[in-house]
Write a protein that holds these residues in place. Structure first.
Motif, PDB file in Angstrom:
ATOM      1  N   LYS A 149      61.284  57.172  35.782  1.00  0.00           N
ATOM      2  CA  LYS A 149      60.914  58.642  36.103  1.00  0.00           C
ATOM      3  C   LYS A 149      60.323  59.249  34.565  1.00  0.00           C
ATOM      4  O   LYS A 149      60.608  59.121  33.522  1.00  0.00           O
ATOM      5  N   ALA A 150      59.243  59.892  34.796  1.00  0.00           N
ATOM      6  CA  ALA A 150      58.572  60.723  33.701  1.00  0.00           C
ATOM      7  C   ALA A 150      59.190  61.688  33.243  1.00  0.00           C
ATOM      8  O   ALA A 150      59.841  62.387  34.350  1.00  0.00           O
ATOM      9  N   ASP A 151      59.358  62.314  32.009  1.00  0.00           N
ATOM     10  CA  ASP A 151      59.926  63.498  31.681  1.00  0.00           C
ATOM     11  C   ASP A 151      59.227  64.262  30.885  1.00  0.00           C
ATOM     12  O   ASP A 151      59.621  65.568  30.729  1.00  0.00           O
ATOM     13  N   TYR A 152      58.003  63.821  30.428  1.00  0.00           N
ATOM     14  CA  TYR A 152      57.065  65.134  29.838  1.00  0.00           C
ATOM     15  C   TYR A 152      55.558  64.760  29.849  1.00  0.00           C
ATOM     16  O   TYR A 152      55.532  63.723  30.310  1.00  0.00           O
ATOM     17  N   LEU A 153      54.814  65.735  29.819  1.00  0.00           N
ATOM     18  CA  LEU A 153      53.409  65.838  30.118  1.00  0.00           C
ATOM     19  C   LEU A 153      52.642  65.828  28.833  1.00  0.00           C
ATOM     20  O   LEU A 153      53.223  66.686  27.885  1.00  0.00           O
ATOM     21  N   VAL A 154      51.877  65.038  28.398  1.00  0.00           N
ATOM     22  CA  VAL A 154      51.008  65.115  27.426  1.00  0.00           C
ATOM     23  C   VAL A 154      49.455  65.563  27.727  1.00  0.00           C
ATOM     24  O   VAL A 154      48.973  64.917  28.725  1.00  0.00           O
ATOM     25  N   VAL A 155      49.062  66.707  27.005  1.00  0.00           N
ATOM     26  CA  VAL A 155      47.821  67.180  27.653  1.00  0.00           C
ATOM     27  C   VAL A 155      46.850  67.136  26.359  1.00  0.00           C
ATOM     28  O   VAL A 155      47.291  67.421  25.171  1.00  0.00           O
ATOM     29  N   GLN A 156      45.758  66.727  26.485  1.00  0.00           N
ATOM     30  CA  GLN A 156      44.678  66.585  25.166  1.00  0.00           C
ATOM     31  C   GLN A 156      43.485  67.220  25.724  1.00  0.00           C
ATOM     32  O   GLN A 156      42.833  66.912  26.951  1.00  0.00           O
ATOM     33  N   ARG A 168      36.629  67.775  29.439  1.00  0.00           N
ATOM     34  CA  ARG A 168      37.291  67.153  28.360  1.00  0.00           C
ATOM     35  C   ARG A 168      38.677  67.301  28.420  1.00  0.00           C
ATOM     36  O   ARG A 168      39.224  67.776  27.360  1.00  0.00           O
ATOM     37  N   ILE A 169      39.516  67.336  29.486  1.00  0.00           N
ATOM     38  CA  ILE A 169      40.826  67.365  29.642  1.00  0.00           C
ATOM     39  C   ILE A 169      41.298  66.232  30.105  1.00  0.00           C
ATOM     40  O   ILE A 169      41.020  65.826  31.107  1.00  0.00           O
ATOM     41  N   SER A 170      42.514  65.545  29.195  1.00  0.00           N
ATOM     42  CA  SER A 170      42.981  64.453  30.170  1.00  0.00           C
ATOM     43  C   SER A 170      44.442  64.824  30.093  1.00  0.00           C
ATOM     44  O   SER A 170      45.098  65.291  29.060  1.00  0.00           O
ATOM     45  N   ILE A 171      45.262  64.294  30.968  1.00  0.00           N
ATOM     46  CA  ILE A 171      46.879  64.652  30.972  1.00  0.00           C
ATOM     47  C   ILE A 171      47.456  63.190  31.401  1.00  0.00           C
ATOM     48  O   ILE A 171      46.848  62.586  31.996  1.00  0.00           O
ATOM     49  N   ALA A 172      48.771  62.953  30.883  1.00  0.00           N
ATOM     50  CA  ALA A 172      49.486  61.724  31.154  1.00  0.00           C
ATOM     51  C   ALA A 172      50.747  62.023  31.171  1.00  0.00           C
ATOM     52  O   ALA A 172      51.269  62.999  30.233  1.00  0.00           O
ATOM     53  N   VAL A 173      51.429  61.433  32.014  1.00  0.00           N
ATOM     54  CA  VAL A 173      53.005  61.707  31.943  1.00  0.00           C
ATOM     55  C   VAL A 173      53.594  60.395  31.328  1.00  0.00           C
ATOM     56  O   VAL A 173      53.301  59.378  31.528  1.00  0.00           O
ATOM     57  N   LYS A 174      54.735  60.645  30.681  1.00  0.00           N
ATOM     58  CA  LYS A 174      55.427  59.839  29.678  1.00  0.00           C
ATOM     59  C   LYS A 174      56.979  59.947  29.979  1.00  0.00           C
ATOM     60  O   LYS A 174      57.265  60.923  30.786  1.00  0.00           O
ATOM     61  N   SER A 175      57.308  59.069  29.401  1.00  0.00           N
ATOM     62  CA  SER A 175      59.018  59.074  29.514  1.00  0.00           C
ATOM     63  C   SER A 175      59.548  58.753  28.138  1.00  0.00           C
ATOM     64  O   SER A 175      59.126  57.838  27.426  1.00  0.00           O
ATOM     65  N   SER A 216      62.512  57.415  28.090  1.00  0.00           N
ATOM     66  CA  SER A 216      63.476  56.169  28.026  1.00  0.00           C
ATOM     67  C   SER A 216      62.681  54.863  27.973  1.00  0.00           C
ATOM     68  O   SER A 216      63.103  54.020  27.568  1.00  0.00           O
ATOM     69  N   VAL A 217      61.513  54.991  28.847  1.00  0.00           N
ATOM     70  CA  VAL A 217      60.699  53.995  28.939  1.00  0.00           C
ATOM     71  C   VAL A 217      60.182  53.297  27.737  1.00  0.00           C
ATOM     72  O   VAL A 217      59.460  53.990  26.899  1.00  0.00           O
ATOM     73  N   LYS A 218      60.363  52.049  27.345  1.00  0.00           N
ATOM     74  CA  LYS A 218      59.877  51.308  26.280  1.00  0.00           C
ATOM     75  C   LYS A 218      58.325  51.568  25.884  1.00  0.00           C
ATOM     76  O   LYS A 218      57.728  51.202  26.995  1.00  0.00           O
ATOM     77  N   ASP A 219      58.056  52.091  24.878  1.00  0.00           N
ATOM     78  CA  ASP A 219      56.554  52.428  24.973  1.00  0.00           C
ATOM     79  C   ASP A 219      55.990  51.652  23.748  1.00  0.00           C
ATOM     80  O   ASP A 219      56.385  51.623  22.559  1.00  0.00           O
ATOM     81  N   THR A 220      55.051  50.684  24.157  1.00  0.00           N
ATOM     82  CA  THR A 220      54.484  49.969  23.157  1.00  0.00           C
ATOM     83  C   THR A 220      52.943  50.286  22.773  1.00  0.00           C
ATOM     84  O   THR A 220      52.317  49.392  22.195  1.00  0.00           O
ATOM     85  N   GLU A 221      52.608  51.649  23.195  1.00  0.00           N
ATOM     86  CA  GLU A 221      51.291  52.117  23.247  1.00  0.00           C
ATOM     87  C   GLU A 221      50.943  52.195  21.789  1.00  0.00           C
ATOM     88  O   GLU A 221      49.611  52.147  21.427  1.00  0.00           O
ATOM     89  N   HIS A 222      51.735  52.331  20.802  1.00  0.00           N
ATOM     90  CA  HIS A 222      51.358  52.728  19.488  1.00  0.00           C
ATOM     91  C   HIS A 222      50.863  51.234  18.638  1.00  0.00           C
ATOM     92  O   HIS A 222      50.345  51.418  17.572  1.00  0.00           O
ATOM     93  N   PHE A 223      51.001  50.236  19.180  1.00  0.00           N
ATOM     94  CA  PHE A 223      50.555  48.791  18.724  1.00  0.00           C
ATOM     95  C   PHE A 223      49.493  48.195  19.634  1.00  0.00           C
ATOM     96  O   PHE A 223      49.518  48.243  20.698  1.00  0.00           O
ATOM     97  N   ASP A 224      48.693  47.721  18.960  1.00  0.00           N
ATOM     98  CA  ASP A 224      47.644  46.581  19.545  1.00  0.00           C
ATOM     99  C   ASP A 224      47.074  45.755  18.386  1.00  0.00           C
ATOM    100  O   ASP A 224      46.991  46.078  17.213  1.00  0.00           O
ATOM    101  N   ALA A 225      46.875  44.560  18.919  1.00  0.00           N
ATOM    102  CA  ALA A 225      46.390  43.549  18.001  1.00  0.00           C
ATOM    103  C   ALA A 225      45.098  43.850  17.092  1.00  0.00           C
ATOM    104  O   ALA A 225      44.730  43.294  16.091  1.00  0.00           O
ATOM    105  N   LEU A 226      44.331  44.846  17.917  1.00  0.00           N
ATOM    106  CA  LEU A 226      42.864  44.923  17.282  1.00  0.00           C
ATOM    107  C   LEU A 226      43.126  45.975  15.910  1.00  0.00           C
ATOM    108  O   LEU A 226      42.315  45.743  15.136  1.00  0.00           O
ATOM    109  N   ALA A 227      43.687  47.022  16.353  1.00  0.00           N
ATOM    110  CA  ALA A 227      43.804  48.138  15.435  1.00  0.00           C
ATOM    111  C   ALA A 227      45.054  48.131  14.578  1.00  0.00           C
ATOM    112  O   ALA A 227      45.171  49.095  13.528  1.00  0.00           O
TER     113      ALA A 227
END
Lengths: 146, 175
Positions: free
Chosen positions: A50-57, A123-130, A132-143
């Motif tokens: 279940k998502a519990d917060y919204l990220v708006v950019q 130019r608005i993007s929204i994403a729901v996140k959680s 508790s769900v393990k988030d690996t988005e802050h890593f990638d092999a290129l950057a």
């Protein structure tokens, strides 16, 4: 004396012979089961998280977070005009946007962690996140670490 | 000073098969694909052929040579493409070996080329997919693509299995 065989036909029929044995059939059945399972699991079933917060950019501004547990309407000013986002019961959606195609509105509710939609003209993007769900988005092999 | 290598017949065979696989790989990479990650994988036919006819050691050497040399020739050595290619090749060979292992004494009950090809293509795409997901695009949304990838893997795996079977049927005792 045996009758003489026609060599051309013999080689052709033996070249194109495809034999399948029991092990092949087992593999084929397992493959079809895997296909059904994958479609069922990944396309037709809602994910359990279940998502519990919204990220708006908005444009190039820093992303802003909003909790998903309280009902509210966000009125955001984008590059082309106003976008309205509805938050209710752990879900979020665009209900109006100042763009022509309205893809963001037709995308509907975002409820599973990782769901994302965007209004590119505005130019608005929204994403729901959680949390508790393990988030690996802050890593990638290129950057490396973002 | 003169270097002298002695080569055996096996080495010549591996070189020939690897050259074939590299050529197929490079020709194949010239064709555009509908979705990144989906391509016919005809170079895998050579790996499968080696595996069935000569065993996993030959297949491993041929497929490692193919991945290494074709990446050098295409200019993708040590790039993400190379890593994906390598992981797919290794995982597909590993799963072929695992499938063959219980039947190593009973050649009669082994799957034919079509069964092996299905195993190889599915595990190839799964290996690539896991590496892509873990290292390059760690987003859970990527899994929505997996059914598409596996569907194509099954179809193209059947195709390459049929081609491999035809290759085995023809007289290749000269290699």
């Amino acid at each position: 004396m045996k009758p003489e065989q026609k060599p051309d036909q013999q080689t052709l029929s033996s070249t194109f012979a495809l034999r399948i044995n029991g092990a092949d059939l087992v593999i084929l059945v397992l493959t079809i089961m895997l296909l059904f399972w994958v479609y069922n699991r990944l396309w037709f079933k809602q994910s359990s998280g279940k998502a519990d917060y919204l990220v708006v950019q908005i444009d190039t501004q820093a992303p802003v977070q909003y909790p998903l547990n309280q009902k509210r309407l966000l009125e955001l000013e984008g590059r082309k005009g106003k976008s309205i986002i509805e938050i209710s019961q752990g879900k979020a959606r665009f209900i109006h946007s100042a763009c022509r195609n309205q893809f963001c509105v037709f995308h509907g509710w975002l409820s599973t962690p990782g769901d994302t939609t965007a209004c590119l003209p505005n130019r608005i993007s929204i994403a729901v996140k959680s949390h508790s769900v393990k988030d690996t988005e802050h890593f990638d092999a290129l950057a490396g670490e973002r | 000073m003169q270097l002298h290598f002695t080569t055996r017949h096996d080495d010549h065979r591996i070189a020939l098969l690897a050259a074939l696989a590299i050529s197929i790989h490079i020709i194949e990479s010239a064709f555009p694909s509908p979705l990144p990650g989906i391509k016919p994988g005809l170079a895998n036919v050579i790996t499968l052929f080696c595996f069935i006819r000569y065993g996993w050691q030959t297949a491993l050497q041929v497929s490692l040579l193919r991945v290494l040399i074709s990446s050098l020739l295409l200019g993708s050595f040590l790039s993400p493409t190379f890593l994906l290619s390598l992981s797919g090749a290794l995982l597909s060979l590993a799963s072929l070996y695992i499938v063959q292992w219980p039947f190593r004494q009973h050649l009669k009950y082994q799957p034919t080329a079509i069964g092996y090809a299905l195993i190889a293509s599915i595990s190839h795409i799964c290996g690539q997919f896991l590496v892509a997901w873990y290292f390059f695009i760690p987003h859970p949304g990527l899994f929505k693509l997996l059914p598409v990838f596996i569907t194509f893997a099954v179809l193209l795996g059947l195709l390459s299995g049929i081609i491999t079977q035809l290759l085995i049927n023809t007289d290749t005792a000269k290699i």
